[in-house]
Design an enzyme around this catalytic site. Sequence first.
Site, mmCIF file in Angstrom:
data_model
loop_
_atom_site.group_PDB
_atom_site.id
_atom_site.type_symbol
_atom_site.label_atom_id
_atom_site.label_comp_id
_atom_site.label_asym_id
_atom_site.label_seq_id
_atom_site.Cartn_x
_atom_site.Cartn_y
_atom_site.Cartn_z
ATOM 1 N N TYR A 1 -2.316 5.705 -4.652
ATOM 2 C CA TYR A 1 -3.410 6.732 -4.592
ATOM 3 C C TYR A 1 -2.608 7.906 -5.008
ATOM 4 O O TYR A 1 -1.469 8.006 -5.044
ATOM 5 C CB TYR A 1 -3.571 7.158 -2.975
ATOM 6 C CG TYR A 1 -4.273 5.992 -2.569
ATOM 7 C CD1 TYR A 1 -5.817 5.653 -2.728
ATOM 8 C CD2 TYR A 1 -3.973 5.504 -1.355
ATOM 9 C CE1 TYR A 1 -6.616 4.865 -2.121
ATOM 10 C CE2 TYR A 1 -4.716 4.456 -0.425
ATOM 11 C CZ TYR A 1 -5.867 4.233 -0.803
ATOM 12 O OH TYR A 1 -6.656 3.203 -0.039
ATOM 13 N N GLY A 22 -14.401 -10.288 1.117
ATOM 14 C CA GLY A 22 -15.328 -11.171 1.548
ATOM 15 C C GLY A 22 -14.464 -12.624 1.589
ATOM 16 O O GLY A 22 -15.330 -13.571 2.226
ATOM 17 N N HIS A 65 -13.614 -1.815 -1.884
ATOM 18 C CA HIS A 65 -12.806 -1.334 -1.008
ATOM 19 C C HIS A 65 -13.163 -1.952 0.426
ATOM 20 O O HIS A 65 -13.119 -1.201 1.465
ATOM 21 C CB HIS A 65 -12.825 0.296 -0.982
ATOM 22 C CG HIS A 65 -11.538 0.950 -0.570
ATOM 23 N ND1 HIS A 65 -10.723 1.547 -1.335
ATOM 24 C CD2 HIS A 65 -10.923 0.942 0.679
ATOM 25 C CE1 HIS A 65 -9.619 2.243 -0.667
ATOM 26 N NE2 HIS A 65 -9.823 1.924 0.428
ATOM 27 N N THR A 75 -5.624 2.467 -7.312
ATOM 28 C CA THR A 75 -6.877 2.627 -6.578
ATOM 29 C C THR A 75 -7.972 3.701 -6.874
ATOM 30 O O THR A 75 -7.822 4.817 -6.681
ATOM 31 C CB THR A 75 -6.974 2.707 -4.906
ATOM 32 O OG1 THR A 75 -6.094 1.324 -4.532
ATOM 33 C CG2 THR A 75 -8.287 2.748 -4.131
ATOM 34 N N SER A 93 0.831 -1.103 0.054
ATOM 35 C CA SER A 93 0.101 0.072 0.101
ATOM 36 C C SER A 93 0.851 1.272 0.061
ATOM 37 O O SER A 93 1.932 1.339 0.594
ATOM 38 C CB SER A 93 -0.894 -0.049 1.276
ATOM 39 O OG SER A 93 -1.731 1.059 1.199
ATOM 40 N N LYS A 146 -7.986 -1.021 -9.570
ATOM 41 C CA LYS A 146 -8.644 -1.564 -8.344
ATOM 42 C C LYS A 146 -9.964 -0.818 -7.812
ATOM 43 O O LYS A 146 -9.799 0.496 -8.121
ATOM 44 C CB LYS A 146 -7.896 -1.589 -7.163
ATOM 45 C CG LYS A 146 -8.232 -2.293 -5.994
ATOM 46 C CD LYS A 146 -7.290 -2.193 -4.975
ATOM 47 C CE LYS A 146 -7.813 -2.839 -3.439
ATOM 48 N NZ LYS A 146 -8.668 -2.126 -3.013
#
Length: 359
Positions: free
Chosen positions: A142, A295, A262, A168, A118, A238
């Site tokens: 980002y 999930g 997200h 993202t 990240s 993403k």
Amino acid sequence: MWKAWFLSFCSEMPLVCLSDFEEYAKSHLPKAVWEFFAAGADECCTRDENLLAYKRIYFRPRVLRDMSAMETKTTILGNEISFPVGIAPTGFHKLACPDGEQSTARAAETMKTCYIASTYSNCSVEEIVAAAPSGLRWFQLYIHRKRTFSEQLVRRVESLGFQALVLTADLPYTGKRRDDIRNSFQFLSSTSLKNFEGVFEGEDRSEYGLPSGSIDPSVNWDDISWLQSLTRLPLIIKGILTKEDAELAVRHGVQGIIVSNHGGRQLDGVPASIEALVEVAAAVQGKAEVYLDGGIRTGSDVLKALALGAKCVFVGRPAIWGLAYKGEEGLQEVLKVLKDEFRLSMALADCPQSCKSQP
């Protein structure tokens, strides 16, 4: 005395599924830290639906197809991984274990899978590479208002040997996470964002360790060409949930798409990632690789995602639970549980290879 014995007994019980790791992390992390990682946006409907949606999908298993030999390996962007589960980009790993993203990178390298680091890592990209020099690494980006910083960061990760860039796209502004607001959540100096050293000096850093509104909300499809002009790295987007955006991504020449909401932390009320997957995969028509996060909690979830069009899945919160349990070793255990469950699900569904199969 009985209570002490019982707690000791529980602490020695093996963790056999991801729910066990989750319970361990919840009981051992500080409350505000746990709620930071567990948080969804607003009423958390999408966060919870990410889990529930898998329970509505059923397999159509075949039988008598010789399952004496099975293969979990696959490739993503031409790189082989040991099984189709990677580590999704999540920030602030030092909140879960002292070595932070260095432990994450080492665990991924040991398990021979992909780690998406990240932008908001507590360890610098240089530290991540040094920790696992042979690992398969992608970098999640980002784009900030200081575009020169984003440009420098892209060139920096390419020079360090990261193999792909993951943009993202679903965070022009940060979603409303009620628990963080209630907790007045603040980061300690020990969890500073190393990639930002020397950037935003002297400015208020009240939003996740950065100035409020530091992410550039003007980012649009025209910026894809700008990013591609900065690097030779493959570009993955993403945060796509619709066929319209999937088609635009293909039109702009991206090499991959991560179907993602997200983790339910942005717009509450969007579909579960697994429910959006079929639409996106059909729109892409094989012109880019399609991945998914959100999930995944069992090996059978992984098989369902592959059956519905994903090439690979990525796990976020479960990686944090593993780190909270035993750092690098704990994350390896989480990945081993998923790999073993995935292999067993393949066998019971009579699917001998890590490939698509009808659910």
